[in-house]
Motif scaffolding. Structure first.
Motif, PDB file in Angstrom:
ATOM      1  N   SER A   1       0.821  -1.197   0.000  1.00 17.90           N
ATOM      2  CA  SER A   1       0.000   0.000   0.000  1.00 17.90           C
ATOM      3  C   SER A   1       0.862   1.257   0.000  1.00 17.90           C
ATOM      4  O   SER A   1       2.032   1.237   0.365  1.00 17.90           O
ATOM      5  N   ASP A   2       0.267   2.363  -0.412  1.00 17.40           N
ATOM      6  CA  ASP A   2       0.891   3.665  -0.291  1.00 17.40           C
ATOM      7  C   ASP A   2       0.606   4.165   1.115  1.00 17.40           C
ATOM      8  O   ASP A   2      -0.512   4.585   1.437  1.00 17.40           O
ATOM      9  N   LEU A   3       1.609   4.138   1.970  1.00 17.28           N
ATOM     10  CA  LEU A   3       1.379   4.450   3.380  1.00 17.28           C
ATOM     11  C   LEU A   3       1.081   5.923   3.628  1.00 17.28           C
ATOM     12  O   LEU A   3       0.633   6.281   4.710  1.00 17.28           O
ATOM     13  N   THR A   4       1.356   6.745   2.641  1.00 16.05           N
ATOM     14  CA  THR A   4       1.060   8.173   2.827  1.00 16.05           C
ATOM     15  C   THR A   4      -0.352   8.534   2.381  1.00 16.05           C
ATOM     16  O   THR A   4      -0.780   9.677   2.516  1.00 16.05           O
ATOM     17  N   ALA A   5      -1.096   7.528   1.854  1.00 11.20           N
ATOM     18  CA  ALA A   5      -2.421   7.824   1.301  1.00 11.20           C
ATOM     19  C   ALA A   5      -3.505   7.873   2.364  1.00 11.20           C
ATOM     20  O   ALA A   5      -4.618   8.310   2.097  1.00 11.20           O
TER      21      ALA A   5
ATOM     22  N   GLY B   1      12.308   4.382  14.935  1.00 11.99           N
ATOM     23  CA  GLY B   1      11.985   5.474  15.832  1.00 11.99           C
ATOM     24  C   GLY B   1      11.112   6.502  15.130  1.00 11.99           C
ATOM     25  O   GLY B   1      10.492   6.223  14.100  1.00 11.99           O
ATOM     26  N   ALA B   2      11.070   7.683  15.678  1.00  9.84           N
ATOM     27  CA  ALA B   2      10.217   8.723  15.115  1.00  9.84           C
ATOM     28  C   ALA B   2      10.707   9.119  13.723  1.00  9.84           C
ATOM     29  O   ALA B   2      11.910   9.189  13.464  1.00  9.84           O
ATOM     30  N   LEU B   3       9.764   9.372  12.826  1.00 13.53           N
ATOM     31  CA  LEU B   3      10.086   9.830  11.483  1.00 13.53           C
ATOM     32  C   LEU B   3      10.145  11.359  11.448  1.00 13.53           C
ATOM     33  O   LEU B   3       9.321  12.028  12.055  1.00 13.53           O
ATOM     34  N   ALA B   4      11.134  11.878  10.741  1.00 10.27           N
ATOM     35  CA  ALA B   4      11.194  13.328  10.549  1.00 10.27           C
ATOM     36  C   ALA B   4      10.074  13.761   9.612  1.00 10.27           C
ATOM     37  O   ALA B   4       9.558  12.964   8.824  1.00 10.27           O
ATOM     38  N   ALA B   5       9.703  15.021   9.702  1.00  9.89           N
ATOM     39  CA  ALA B   5       8.631  15.540   8.849  1.00  9.89           C
ATOM     40  C   ALA B   5       8.975  15.311   7.380  1.00  9.89           C
ATOM     41  O   ALA B   5      10.073  15.623   6.928  1.00  9.89           O
ATOM     42  N   GLY B   6       8.036  14.738   6.649  1.00  9.90           N
ATOM     43  CA  GLY B   6       8.243  14.505   5.229  1.00  9.90           C
ATOM     44  C   GLY B   6       8.887  13.181   4.894  1.00  9.90           C
ATOM     45  O   GLY B   6       8.937  12.801   3.720  1.00  9.90           O
ATOM     46  N   ASP B   7       9.416  12.453   5.888  1.00 13.02           N
ATOM     47  CA  ASP B   7      10.018  11.154   5.615  1.00 13.02           C
ATOM     48  C   ASP B   7       8.952  10.139   5.230  1.00 13.02           C
ATOM     49  O   ASP B   7       7.849  10.117   5.790  1.00 13.02           O
ATOM     50  N   VAL B   8       9.273   9.277   4.272  1.00 10.49           N
ATOM     51  CA  VAL B   8       8.374   8.220   3.849  1.00 10.49           C
ATOM     52  C   VAL B   8       8.698   6.977   4.672  1.00 10.49           C
ATOM     53  O   VAL B   8       9.858   6.579   4.763  1.00 10.49           O
ATOM     54  N   PRO B   9       7.721   6.324   5.300  1.00 13.78           N
ATOM     55  CA  PRO B   9       7.999   5.147   6.113  1.00 13.78           C
ATOM     56  C   PRO B   9       8.632   4.023   5.303  1.00 13.78           C
ATOM     57  O   PRO B   9       8.348   3.851   4.119  1.00 13.78           O
ATOM     58  N   GLY B  10       9.498   3.273   5.931  1.00 15.40           N
ATOM     59  CA  GLY B  10      10.070   2.095   5.301  1.00 15.40           C
ATOM     60  C   GLY B  10      11.560   2.130   5.103  1.00 15.40           C
ATOM     61  O   GLY B  10      12.190   1.094   4.935  1.00 15.40           O
ATOM     62  N   GLY B  11      12.167   3.295   5.079  1.00 12.16           N
ATOM     63  CA  GLY B  11      13.618   3.372   4.971  1.00 12.16           C
ATOM     64  C   GLY B  11      14.182   2.879   3.658  1.00 12.16           C
ATOM     65  O   GLY B  11      15.346   2.489   3.596  1.00 12.16           O
ATOM     66  N   GLY B  12      13.381   2.856   2.600  1.00 14.11           N
ATOM     67  CA  GLY B  12      13.900   2.418   1.312  1.00 14.11           C
ATOM     68  C   GLY B  12      13.158   1.250   0.712  1.00 14.11           C
ATOM     69  O   GLY B  12      13.361   0.917  -0.454  1.00 14.11           O
ATOM     70  N   CYS B  13      12.307   0.591   1.489  1.00 13.58           N
ATOM     71  CA  CYS B  13      11.420  -0.427   0.933  1.00 13.58           C
ATOM     72  C   CYS B  13       9.988   0.104   1.004  1.00 13.58           C
ATOM     73  O   CYS B  13       9.735   1.142   1.603  1.00 13.58           O
TER      74      CYS B  13
ATOM     75  N   HIS C   1       1.311   2.859  10.388  1.00 12.36           N
ATOM     76  CA  HIS C   1       0.889   3.263   9.052  1.00 12.36           C
ATOM     77  C   HIS C   1       0.461   2.033   8.255  1.00 12.36           C
ATOM     78  O   HIS C   1       1.117   0.996   8.293  1.00 12.36           O
ATOM     79  N   GLY C   2      -0.634   2.128   7.524  1.00 14.90           N
ATOM     80  CA  GLY C   2      -1.027   1.099   6.577  1.00 14.90           C
ATOM     81  C   GLY C   2      -1.931   0.006   7.098  1.00 14.90           C
ATOM     82  O   GLY C   2      -2.262  -0.921   6.358  1.00 14.90           O
ATOM     83  N   ALA C   3      -2.350   0.081   8.350  1.00 14.87           N
ATOM     84  CA  ALA C   3      -3.108  -1.029   8.936  1.00 14.87           C
ATOM     85  C   ALA C   3      -4.421  -1.281   8.197  1.00 14.87           C
ATOM     86  O   ALA C   3      -4.786  -2.441   7.951  1.00 14.87           O
ATOM     87  N   ASP C   4      -5.131  -0.232   7.822  1.00 19.41           N
ATOM     88  CA  ASP C   4      -6.443  -0.414   7.195  1.00 19.41           C
ATOM     89  C   ASP C   4      -6.360  -0.920   5.762  1.00 19.41           C
ATOM     90  O   ASP C   4      -7.360  -1.375   5.198  1.00 19.41           O
ATOM     91  N   ALA C   5      -5.169  -0.861   5.165  1.00 20.43           N
ATOM     92  CA  ALA C   5      -5.016  -1.331   3.789  1.00 20.43           C
ATOM     93  C   ALA C   5      -4.753  -2.826   3.705  1.00 20.43           C
ATOM     94  O   ALA C   5      -4.804  -3.400   2.617  1.00 20.43           O
ATOM     95  N   VAL C   6      -4.471  -3.472   4.830  1.00 23.73           N
ATOM     96  CA  VAL C   6      -4.288  -4.922   4.835  1.00 23.73           C
ATOM     97  C   VAL C   6      -5.654  -5.579   4.682  1.00 23.73           C
ATOM     98  O   VAL C   6      -6.598  -5.252   5.420  1.00 23.73           O
ATOM     99  N   ASP C   7      -5.781  -6.487   3.727  1.00 22.86           N
ATOM    100  CA  ASP C   7      -7.074  -7.107   3.445  1.00 22.86           C
ATOM    101  C   ASP C   7      -7.701  -7.704   4.700  1.00 22.86           C
ATOM    102  O   ASP C   7      -7.074  -8.514   5.387  1.00 22.86           O
ATOM    103  N   GLY C   8      -8.908  -7.280   4.989  1.00 21.73           N
ATOM    104  CA  GLY C   8      -9.668  -7.828   6.107  1.00 21.73           C
ATOM    105  C   GLY C   8      -9.360  -7.227   7.453  1.00 21.73           C
ATOM    106  O   GLY C   8     -10.038  -7.537   8.441  1.00 21.73           O
ATOM    107  N   ALA C   9      -8.342  -6.352   7.536  1.00 22.27           N
ATOM    108  CA  ALA C   9      -7.931  -5.838   8.837  1.00 22.27           C
ATOM    109  C   ALA C   9      -8.974  -4.916   9.465  1.00 22.27           C
ATOM    110  O   ALA C   9      -9.233  -4.992  10.672  1.00 22.27           O
ATOM    111  N   THR C  10      -9.569  -4.046   8.659  1.00 21.97           N
ATOM    112  CA  THR C  10     -10.569  -3.123   9.207  1.00 21.97           C
ATOM    113  C   THR C  10     -11.776  -3.886   9.722  1.00 21.97           C
ATOM    114  O   THR C  10     -12.275  -3.612  10.832  1.00 21.97           O
TER     115      THR C  10
END
Length: 547
Positions: free
Chosen positions: A2-6, A321-333, A18-27
């Motif tokens: 999923s796009d975690l920033t969406a 740890g905490a993400l800086a403002a504007g950082d995309v989660p995942g560190g490259g993946c 981030h992304g919990a509701d995009a996992v099938d069936g999680a919501t």
């Protein structure tokens, strides 16, 4: 993925999922759990959540939900003890599984030195015993003290201090014991004259991160542990909520993925400072869920770009740890889920989420019914002697012990094992070696993951017996096992016992191998008569498998 920033993250007290509701069936699953009252019941320590058979154990194992409050009582004693032992600046932690992994995570995250001894390899033990002995304080950590590795390490250090010319009173000053009140180890510690700091008896080992097991060795190593308790306290207010509950969102996503065909979780550090958390979460997930033929298989991945991050049946979870403002989660993946926040909150969030996932899978999160098999086999081998074993073939620095029906040679036996890993399977590499001197063995995991295209785990023996070992025997029967053992050049006796560390290590490898074979798991053992040369030879053989 999923796009975690969406979509907005589920967050509380600085920790965000981030992304919990995009996992099938999680919501839908989360709504169902809320409808059943699970958040309030779990936060309220309801032992009936897992049925009548599990209730007696659960009643004694839910203290992790608020142990961070009781652990504050340790802080004055820890401050006093740290000052009293200021001249002992080499801290060695002897403990297995949940008794050591959290402390190791804390010091790696906070950049403090700590030597963790969780092996029976004689070479590693000899090296640690020879390191700054006169400046060493040994933290002996075990709920009961019956853990054979920890008892053996305690005996070895006691003898080493005496051999160095210390009297018993002086030697005792070099020990700090963490154990449950009233345990056999507590009695041994008092007999030694050692300091004893009580563990929380209402918390099982793998849930004990914020108890004395995590805090005592970390504090002695110079880590500031008060902040961990503060972060956990702030986060704990979210655990009973139906909404804005990150731990519930994480647990529902893990449970929905596992029941929906994605039972493998790739744990990927995102580079934002929580080193070692994956190893701790691995044992928590594997031992809590891997039973009754089901479970979540955690795979600790070295970096966001390492092989094995993704797959059709893999849920990719990054942490940090905490993400800086504007950082995309995942560190490259591009993970399916990203969990970011302070370490104390992480500990509590993962414990809660794992318990939720186990509840979804219908298993008791607090027992470990299959762990005893390897221990019993080891005890029997130590008493009666090892079984006679003849290699099917010796090639260079490797003795091959091919299983029945497999080719006898190295290439043939390896091909037979790897070809047997099907589209639903995984490979576990278990290495009874020295994780410092033989560190190159860990490179086999990404090499095999890239070559095999299936999940590959790596565990140091006997350390993994106290983490993924439960999953290996009790989880889904789809694993294949490559066991590595190594020649012992100079052995070391276990003081007061009729066996050496080398014999104990060999018995543990044999005992676990027997337990796997008894459960129908395919196992290939490769014995390295020269460890460095054997590992190089094995890497070449893996390269030929797909050629």
């Amino acid at each position: 993925m999923s796009d975690l920033t969406a979509e907005p993250a589920v967050a509380a007290a600085g920790l965000a999922v981030h992304g919990a509701d995009a996992v099938d069936g999680a919501t839908r699953l989360r709504e169902d759990l809320v409808g059943r009252g699970l958040p309030a019941r779990l936060a309220g320590k309801d032992p009936a959540l897992w049925g009548p058979d599990a209730e007696p154990t659960a009643r004694l194992r839910l203290g992790w939900l608020d142990t961070h409050r009781r652990s504050r009582e340790l802080l004055p004693q820890l401050a006093e003890l740290t000052a009293e032992l200021a001249d002992l600046d080499h801290v060695v932690l002897v403990g297995m599984g949940g008794s050591s992994l959290a402390a190791e995570t804390i010091v790696r995250t906070l950049g403090r030195p700590l030597t963790v001894l969780d092996t029976t390899d004689p070479g590693r033990i000899r090296a640690v015993l020879a390191d700054r002995l006169e400046r060493t304080v040994v933290v002996v950590a075990s709920k009961s003290g019956a853990t054979v590795e920890t008892d053996s390490h305690r005996r070895a250090y006691w003898q080493a201090f005496l051999d160095a010319g210390m009297g018993e009173a002086e030697a005792a000053r070099h020990f700090v014991v963490v154990t449950d009140p009233g345990s056999p180890l507590e009695a041994v510690a008092h007999e030694m004259g050692a300091v004893v700091l009580p563990a929380d008896p209402e918390v099982g080992g793998r849930y004990a991160a914020l108890t004395a097991f995590g805090l005592v060795p970390a504090a002695l190593a110079g880590a500031e542990v008060t902040a961990l308790l503060d972060d956990a306290e702030a986060f704990s207010a979210s655990l009973g909520r139906d909404a804005d509950n990150p731990a519930l969102a994480l647990g529902a996503a893990l449970g929905a993925a596992a029941t929906g065909g994605r039972g493998t979780v790739a744990l990927v550090g995102d580079g934002t400072g929580l080193d070692g958390l994956g190893d701790w979460a691995e044992q928590l997930l594997a031992e809590s869920t891997g039973k009754a033929g089901t479970g979540i298989l955690p795979v600790v991945v070295e970096s966001p770009v390492a092989p094995g991050v993704a797959g059709p049946d893999v849920l990719t979870v990054s942490y940090g740890g905490a993400l800086a403002a504007g950082d995309v989660p995942g560190g490259g993946c591009a993970p399916d889920l990203a969990v970011n926040g302070p370490l104390g909150a992480h500990f509590l969030a993962w414990e809660y989420a794992t318990t939720v996932a186990a509840t979804v899978l219908g298993v008791d999160p607090f027992d470990q019914p299959d762990v005893a098999a390897s221990k019993e086999n080891t005890r029997r081998i130590l008493e009666s002697g090892p079984p006679t074993q003849t290699p099917s073939r010796t090639e260079g620095a490797i003795e091959v012990y091919a299983p029945p029906g497999a080719p006898a040679d190295l290439d043939g036996a390896l091909r037979h094992l790897l070809d047997g890993v099907d589209v639903a399977g995984h490979l576990a590499v278990t290495a009874y070696l020295d994780r410092v001197a033989d560190a190159d063995a860990a490179e086999l995991r990404p090499l095999l993951a890239r070559t095999l295209g299936r999940p590959v785990t790596f565990g140091w023996g006997p350390r993994y017996l106290h983490s993924t070992g439960q999953y290996h025997k009790g989880g889904p029967p789809v694993g294949s096992y490559l066991q590595l053992t190594g020649a012992v050049d100079v052995d070391l006796p276990v003081p007061g016992r009729p066996y050496s560390f080398g014999e104990l290590q060999a018995a543990q490898a044999t005992g676990d191998r027997q337990a796997l074979i008894e459960r129908g798991r395919p196992v290939l053992r490769l014995h390295l008569t020269d460890r460095a040369a054997g590992l190089a030879q094995l890497r070449d053989a893996i390269g030929r498998w797909r050629a």
